[in-house]
Design a protein around this motif. Structure first.
Motif, mmCIF file in Angstrom:
data_model
loop_
_atom_site.group_PDB
_atom_site.id
_atom_site.type_symbol
_atom_site.label_atom_id
_atom_site.label_comp_id
_atom_site.label_asym_id
_atom_site.label_seq_id
_atom_site.Cartn_x
_atom_site.Cartn_y
_atom_site.Cartn_z
ATOM 1 N N SER A 208 -42.584 -125.405 9.191
ATOM 2 C CA SER A 208 -42.901 -126.989 9.204
ATOM 3 C C SER A 208 -44.371 -127.449 8.733
ATOM 4 C CB SER A 208 -42.656 -127.724 10.613
ATOM 5 O OG SER A 208 -43.691 -127.414 11.584
ATOM 6 N N ILE A 209 -45.234 -126.372 8.931
ATOM 7 C CA ILE A 209 -46.655 -126.540 8.518
ATOM 8 C C ILE A 209 -46.955 -126.210 7.080
ATOM 9 C CG2 ILE A 209 -49.136 -125.863 8.961
ATOM 10 C CD1 ILE A 209 -48.074 -125.269 11.794
ATOM 11 N N ILE A 210 -46.423 -125.006 6.802
ATOM 12 C CA ILE A 210 -46.832 -124.396 5.415
ATOM 13 C C ILE A 210 -45.490 -124.250 4.404
ATOM 14 C CG2 ILE A 210 -48.704 -122.969 6.475
ATOM 15 C CD1 ILE A 210 -47.002 -120.748 6.122
ATOM 16 N N GLY A 211 -44.184 -124.676 4.985
ATOM 17 C CA GLY A 211 -43.053 -124.422 4.285
ATOM 18 C C GLY A 211 -42.407 -123.020 4.253
ATOM 19 N N GLU A 212 -41.311 -122.866 3.887
ATOM 20 C CA GLU A 212 -40.412 -121.655 3.997
ATOM 21 C C GLU A 212 -41.006 -120.812 2.923
ATOM 22 O OE1 GLU A 212 -36.361 -122.548 4.330
ATOM 23 O OE2 GLU A 212 -36.759 -123.820 6.155
ATOM 24 N N GLY A 213 -40.135 -119.551 2.724
ATOM 25 C CA GLY A 213 -40.394 -118.492 1.693
ATOM 26 C C GLY A 213 -41.333 -117.370 2.263
ATOM 27 N N LYS A 214 -41.939 -116.835 1.149
ATOM 28 C CA LYS A 214 -42.822 -115.620 1.217
ATOM 29 C C LYS A 214 -44.360 -116.000 1.208
ATOM 30 C CE LYS A 214 -39.695 -111.696 0.198
ATOM 31 N NZ LYS A 214 -39.529 -110.764 -0.850
ATOM 32 N N LEU A 215 -45.317 -115.420 1.849
ATOM 33 C CA LEU A 215 -46.536 -115.672 1.911
ATOM 34 C C LEU A 215 -47.434 -114.306 1.811
ATOM 35 C CD1 LEU A 215 -48.867 -117.915 2.446
ATOM 36 C CD2 LEU A 215 -48.527 -117.221 4.687
ATOM 37 N N CYS A 216 -48.315 -114.280 1.000
ATOM 38 C CA CYS A 216 -49.138 -112.899 1.023
ATOM 39 C C CYS A 216 -50.421 -113.175 1.934
ATOM 40 C CB CYS A 216 -49.527 -112.826 -0.334
ATOM 41 S SG CYS A 216 -50.146 -111.021 -0.886
ATOM 42 N N VAL A 217 -50.403 -111.981 2.930
ATOM 43 C CA VAL A 217 -51.734 -112.324 3.920
ATOM 44 C C VAL A 217 -52.540 -110.941 4.119
ATOM 45 C CG1 VAL A 217 -50.125 -113.580 5.128
ATOM 46 C CG2 VAL A 217 -50.014 -111.238 5.675
ATOM 47 N N ASN A 218 -53.525 -111.300 4.427
ATOM 48 C CA ASN A 218 -54.616 -110.285 4.818
ATOM 49 C C ASN A 218 -53.851 -109.396 5.860
ATOM 50 O OD1 ASN A 218 -55.585 -111.360 7.266
ATOM 51 N ND2 ASN A 218 -57.048 -112.843 5.647
ATOM 52 N N SER A 219 -54.512 -108.060 6.330
ATOM 53 C CA SER A 219 -53.904 -107.179 7.361
ATOM 54 C C SER A 219 -55.150 -106.397 7.962
ATOM 55 C CB SER A 219 -52.821 -106.720 6.926
ATOM 56 O OG SER A 219 -52.083 -105.837 7.979
ATOM 57 N N LEU A 220 -55.596 -106.869 9.139
ATOM 58 C CA LEU A 220 -56.593 -105.737 9.670
ATOM 59 C C LEU A 220 -56.298 -105.573 11.199
ATOM 60 C CD1 LEU A 220 -58.180 -108.235 7.455
ATOM 61 C CD2 LEU A 220 -59.858 -106.959 8.078
ATOM 62 N N HIS A 221 -55.421 -104.819 11.459
ATOM 63 C CA HIS A 221 -54.971 -104.566 12.751
ATOM 64 C C HIS A 221 -54.049 -103.107 12.987
ATOM 65 C CE1 HIS A 221 -50.535 -105.877 12.162
ATOM 66 N NE2 HIS A 221 -51.138 -106.149 11.012
ATOM 67 N N ASN A 222 -54.425 -102.537 13.944
ATOM 68 C CA ASN A 222 -53.578 -101.339 13.957
ATOM 69 C C ASN A 222 -52.752 -101.439 15.331
ATOM 70 O OD1 ASN A 222 -56.192 -101.144 15.556
ATOM 71 N ND2 ASN A 222 -55.250 -99.376 16.494
ATOM 72 N N GLN A 223 -52.695 -102.289 16.111
ATOM 73 C CA GLN A 223 -51.636 -102.775 17.071
ATOM 74 C C GLN A 223 -50.897 -103.562 16.566
ATOM 75 O OE1 GLN A 223 -54.104 -104.030 20.441
ATOM 76 N NE2 GLN A 223 -53.077 -102.146 21.696
ATOM 77 N N GLY A 224 -49.544 -103.699 16.741
ATOM 78 C CA GLY A 224 -48.724 -104.807 16.164
ATOM 79 C C GLY A 224 -47.398 -104.876 17.104
ATOM 80 N N ILE A 225 -46.608 -106.172 16.702
ATOM 81 C CA ILE A 225 -45.536 -106.520 17.539
ATOM 82 C C ILE A 225 -44.262 -106.176 16.665
ATOM 83 C CG2 ILE A 225 -44.331 -108.331 18.636
ATOM 84 C CD1 ILE A 225 -47.232 -109.500 18.971
ATOM 85 N N THR A 226 -43.262 -105.430 17.328
ATOM 86 C CA THR A 226 -41.939 -105.418 16.490
ATOM 87 C C THR A 226 -40.899 -106.136 17.130
ATOM 88 O OG1 THR A 226 -41.616 -103.212 17.893
ATOM 89 C CG2 THR A 226 -42.662 -103.013 15.605
ATOM 90 N N GLU A 227 -41.134 -106.829 18.568
ATOM 91 C CA GLU A 227 -40.127 -107.487 19.155
ATOM 92 C C GLU A 227 -40.763 -108.432 20.150
ATOM 93 O OE1 GLU A 227 -36.497 -106.639 22.342
ATOM 94 O OE2 GLU A 227 -37.344 -105.042 21.335
ATOM 95 N N VAL A 228 -40.381 -109.774 19.886
ATOM 96 C CA VAL A 228 -41.087 -110.684 20.749
ATOM 97 C C VAL A 228 -40.371 -110.639 22.046
ATOM 98 C CG1 VAL A 228 -41.505 -112.161 18.661
ATOM 99 C CG2 VAL A 228 -39.211 -112.469 19.797
ATOM 100 N N ALA A 229 -41.224 -111.250 22.934
ATOM 101 C CA ALA A 229 -40.919 -111.552 24.576
ATOM 102 C C ALA A 229 -39.861 -112.590 24.465
ATOM 103 C CB ALA A 229 -42.182 -111.749 25.384
#
Length: 275
Positions: A189-210
């Motif tokens: 609703s803020i940026i629209g649908e579709g694909k977005l290219c982002v930066n990435s600086l993390h070694n922990q991550g989430i593969t399943e939401v709570a």
């Protein structure tokens, strides 16, 4: 009831600090990129929230910080090089006491973990606007009982989520992989649908939401890149990338900060829901 009068001034948000131990001295610190982006594009004033040691019981800290946050209009959970300790967020087996290895540069920051776990509890209680960035997204998921991959591998899709060494900071924060924005969510609703290219600086991550957490965007390898709290009526959004670094030249980042600022302005006129 609300204890905060309605006014026409800027909304005021709390921004989480981090802990640094250098030359035998503890320091709270924060990159100015966050403050500048929030000032220019969210159009809010910032109050830096300090980290906590465990010399006081968590309930004492909650009561103290609640009095501060009831005067605020939003919460920003910043990123940091350190990995979070999920046991500080876990209600069943919470670890709160200080340890000799509480702060290890680039690896661990339990004083920040204590701050974020308490601040999130209060922000949820008050249904306050929340913007979590990188580490902040991970904190939002773990706070609700979600799991965290402590060390993301290079996936078969070839996505490297950790920062690229031996290049300038500006290069490290350039977009490196794409994500898919989930239709019908807060982020879309803020940026629209579709694909977005982002930066990435993390070694922990989430593969399943709570439970109570909605996925808002996902990378091609399944790593969750954005989430929101489905139990909130307002703006409570976490994103894995850093929108603050190149915000001056990135309209998408500007939209995210502006949407957060607008939500804080609305919240300013209503105040806390409980109390």
């Amino acid at each position: 009831m609300t204890i905060k009068p309605c006014n026409a001034g800027r909304a005021v948000v709390g921004v989480t600090a981090n802990r640094q131990f250098h030359d035998g001295v503890h320091r709270d610190w924060l990159r100015r990129r966050y403050i500048e982006a929030l000032d220019r594009y969210a159009y809010v004033e910032c109050v830096i929230l300090p980290t906590f040691d465990s010399d006081r019981h968590r309930d004492v800290i909650v009561n103290k910080l609640r009095e501060v946050m009831r005067r605020l209009d939003g919460l920003v959970l910043t990123g940091d090089e350190s990995d979070l300790d999920p046991y500080i967020f876990n209600e069943q087996i919470r670890v709160w006491d200080c340890a000799s290895d509480d702060v290890i540069s680039g690896k661990r920051d339990r004083p920040r973990d204590r701050l974020s776990s308490v601040a999130l509890s209060i922000a949820i209680e008050l249904d306050m606007p929340i913007l979590g960035i990188c580490r902040g997204l991970q904190e939002m998921n773990v706070h609700r009982g979600g799991m965290l991959n402590p060390n993301l591998p290079v996936t078969e899709q070839g996505i490297v989520h950790s920062e690229i060494p031996n290049v300038s900071r500006d290069q490290q924060y350039l977009p490196v992989h794409t994500i898919q924005v989930v239709p019908g969510g807060l982020l879309s609703s803020i940026i629209g649908e579709g694909k977005l290219c982002v930066n990435s600086l993390h070694n922990q991550g989430i593969t399943e939401v709570a439970s109570g957490v909605q996925m808002e965007a996902v990378a091609e390898d399944g790593v969750i890149e954005a989430l929101s709290y489905s139990t909130s009526r307002g703006f409570q959004l976490g994103i894995q990338w850093h929108p603050e670094w190149h915000v001056a030249t990135d309209p998408t980042s500007q939209k995210i900060f502006t949407a957060f600022g607008n939500a804080c302005q609305v919240y300013q006129s209503t105040g806390p829901l409980s109390g």
